[in-house]
Design a protein around this motif. Sequence first.
Motif, PDB file in Angstrom:
ATOM      1  N   ALA A 135       0.828  -1.211   0.000  1.00  0.00           N
ATOM      2  CA  ALA A 135       0.000   0.000   0.000  1.00  0.00           C
ATOM      3  C   ALA A 135       0.862   1.261   0.000  1.00  0.00           C
ATOM      4  O   ALA A 135       0.575   2.227  -0.725  1.00  0.00           O
ATOM      5  CB  ALA A 135      -0.935  -0.004   1.209  1.00  0.00           C
ATOM      6  N   ASP A 136       1.928   1.263   0.794  1.00  0.00           N
ATOM      7  CA  ASP A 136       2.814   2.425   0.818  1.00  0.00           C
ATOM      8  C   ASP A 136       3.466   2.653  -0.545  1.00  0.00           C
ATOM      9  O   ASP A 136       3.553   3.795  -1.027  1.00  0.00           O
ATOM     10  CB  ASP A 136       3.901   2.233   1.879  1.00  0.00           C
ATOM     11  N   LEU A 137       3.915   1.577  -1.182  1.00  0.00           N
ATOM     12  CA  LEU A 137       4.593   1.722  -2.473  1.00  0.00           C
ATOM     13  C   LEU A 137       3.635   2.176  -3.573  1.00  0.00           C
ATOM     14  O   LEU A 137       4.034   2.913  -4.483  1.00  0.00           O
ATOM     15  CB  LEU A 137       5.262   0.401  -2.869  1.00  0.00           C
ATOM     16  N   ILE A 155       1.135  -7.056  -9.670  1.00  0.00           N
ATOM     17  CA  ILE A 155       1.640  -5.992 -10.540  1.00  0.00           C
ATOM     18  C   ILE A 155       3.085  -6.383 -10.826  1.00  0.00           C
ATOM     19  O   ILE A 155       3.935  -6.338  -9.936  1.00  0.00           O
ATOM     20  CB  ILE A 155       1.562  -4.613  -9.863  1.00  0.00           C
ATOM     21  N   PRO A 156       3.378  -6.836 -12.043  1.00  0.00           N
ATOM     22  CA  PRO A 156       4.664  -7.498 -12.289  1.00  0.00           C
ATOM     23  C   PRO A 156       5.877  -6.603 -12.199  1.00  0.00           C
ATOM     24  O   PRO A 156       6.986  -7.093 -12.031  1.00  0.00           O
ATOM     25  CB  PRO A 156       4.495  -8.083 -13.696  1.00  0.00           C
ATOM     26  N   LEU A 205      -6.743  -4.775  -1.859  1.00  0.00           N
ATOM     27  CA  LEU A 205      -5.894  -4.290  -2.951  1.00  0.00           C
ATOM     28  C   LEU A 205      -6.350  -4.856  -4.298  1.00  0.00           C
ATOM     29  O   LEU A 205      -5.583  -4.891  -5.248  1.00  0.00           O
ATOM     30  CB  LEU A 205      -4.431  -4.689  -2.686  1.00  0.00           C
ATOM     31  N   GLY A 206      -7.617  -5.273  -4.367  1.00  0.00           N
ATOM     32  CA  GLY A 206      -8.120  -5.941  -5.563  1.00  0.00           C
ATOM     33  C   GLY A 206      -7.992  -5.142  -6.840  1.00  0.00           C
ATOM     34  O   GLY A 206      -7.759  -5.707  -7.913  1.00  0.00           O
ATOM     35  N   PHE A 207      -8.134  -3.833  -6.759  1.00  0.00           N
ATOM     36  CA  PHE A 207      -7.984  -2.968  -7.923  1.00  0.00           C
ATOM     37  C   PHE A 207      -6.771  -2.058  -7.784  1.00  0.00           C
ATOM     38  O   PHE A 207      -6.686  -1.009  -8.429  1.00  0.00           O
ATOM     39  CB  PHE A 207      -9.235  -2.126  -8.147  1.00  0.00           C
ATOM     40  N   GLY A 208      -5.816  -2.456  -6.928  1.00  0.00           N
ATOM     41  CA  GLY A 208      -4.648  -1.618  -6.699  1.00  0.00           C
ATOM     42  C   GLY A 208      -4.994  -0.466  -5.776  1.00  0.00           C
ATOM     43  O   GLY A 208      -5.932  -0.525  -4.978  1.00  0.00           O
TER      44      GLY A 208
END
Length: 413
Positions: free
Chosen positions: A52-54, A294-295, A346-349
């Motif tokens: 989440a922070d990143l 998120i690769p 975090l399903g949709f970032g």
Amino acid sequence: MTTTEAAPDTLRRILDYSSRADPYPLYAELRRTPVARQEDGSYVVSTYREIADLLHDPHLSSDVRNLTRPMPSAEGSTTPAFINMDPPEHDRLRRMAMRHFGPPHTPGLVAGLDPVLSAIVGDLIDDCAGKEEIDIVDDFAYPFPVTVICHLLGVPREDEPRFRLWVNDIIDAIAYDPKTDPKEKLEKGLQARQDLRQYLGGLLEQRHGRPGDDLLARLANDDGPDGRMTDEEIVSTANLLLIAGHETTVNLITNGMLTLLRHPEVFQRLRDDPGLVVPLVEELLRYEPPVHIIPWRAAYSDITVADTAIPKGSQIMLMLASGSRDPDRFHEPDRFDPDRRDNQHLGFGSGIHLCFGGPMARRETQIALTELVRRLDRPRLVTDPPPYRRSPILRGPIHLRVAQGDGVLPTDT
């Protein structure tokens, strides 16, 4: 924090297809090292707080050109979609797209599509009438969002089958691994992107000077505060909507039906109380999300995450699905609980790259699951676990075979 030797091996097992049906125990193993350096110099981040922070960190870039180690790309265009851009260009293009796709400029767009969505869902379920067995993917989840997106873009219905072939090849290329995959996989994805862009470009040419209600016409003829998108930018935005919006919705609907059939008590609750679908879909986005990874992100500068120093230009992989099952953030994270509170998954970032099609995907899934639960007669899984797609990034069953009692129930049941 020290990187352990087990973390690289854990990631390899997560990415291996044999783990696709249930990667969650491996995510738990990965979280023992919140930030793990890999053999190739990249870093994997697996815990909620750090992810989440990143996602909100301005020191991280979404532009592949900021990586020290080049990556093979299936983008196939000199103008990438804004999801792969950084501010200020990302912010400008996203604002321009959102003027015609959602709040605050078009707040009624998603809700206004409810009759269209319901009609498409009803027709697809009607087509399953009389079948003792259906495939939730082929018969329902795959054709539904592509029909919706084609409606939004103004694509003729007869051209929709071509989109499915293009999407398949492009999604396969997104998961391309130069170490294990044949180069033809990447080349096929590049060709599909080129064919799709050429087709969308042709549609766009027809919209110039001809205002209309579809998204291509609105973007082609809009001079808003940020100016007007170029044709290449419009095509990239339409391409993003089609690929990202379609595949995430397919996986969310399919993962949703799989989860409900594995939890019959929740299935019955939803049938008895359709209003449950709103928190239920949010829990699905946490528990069985359509996007697992998120690769890559690139570090603009040297940064420190969880006491781990990450050099400038390093590739950073964010394990979204692992973060959403982090027990330090969610109580009993491996339990499916549609009554869960404070469900900041975090399903949709998150952050500036929060999925801009998220509201549409949510509403499509809410309507789809409500009607499937209401109208399928005593559905039960034929195979569990079902076969999964190859991609560890966009994870979902490639087929979900469901047997029924006496078929589809009438619409007035």
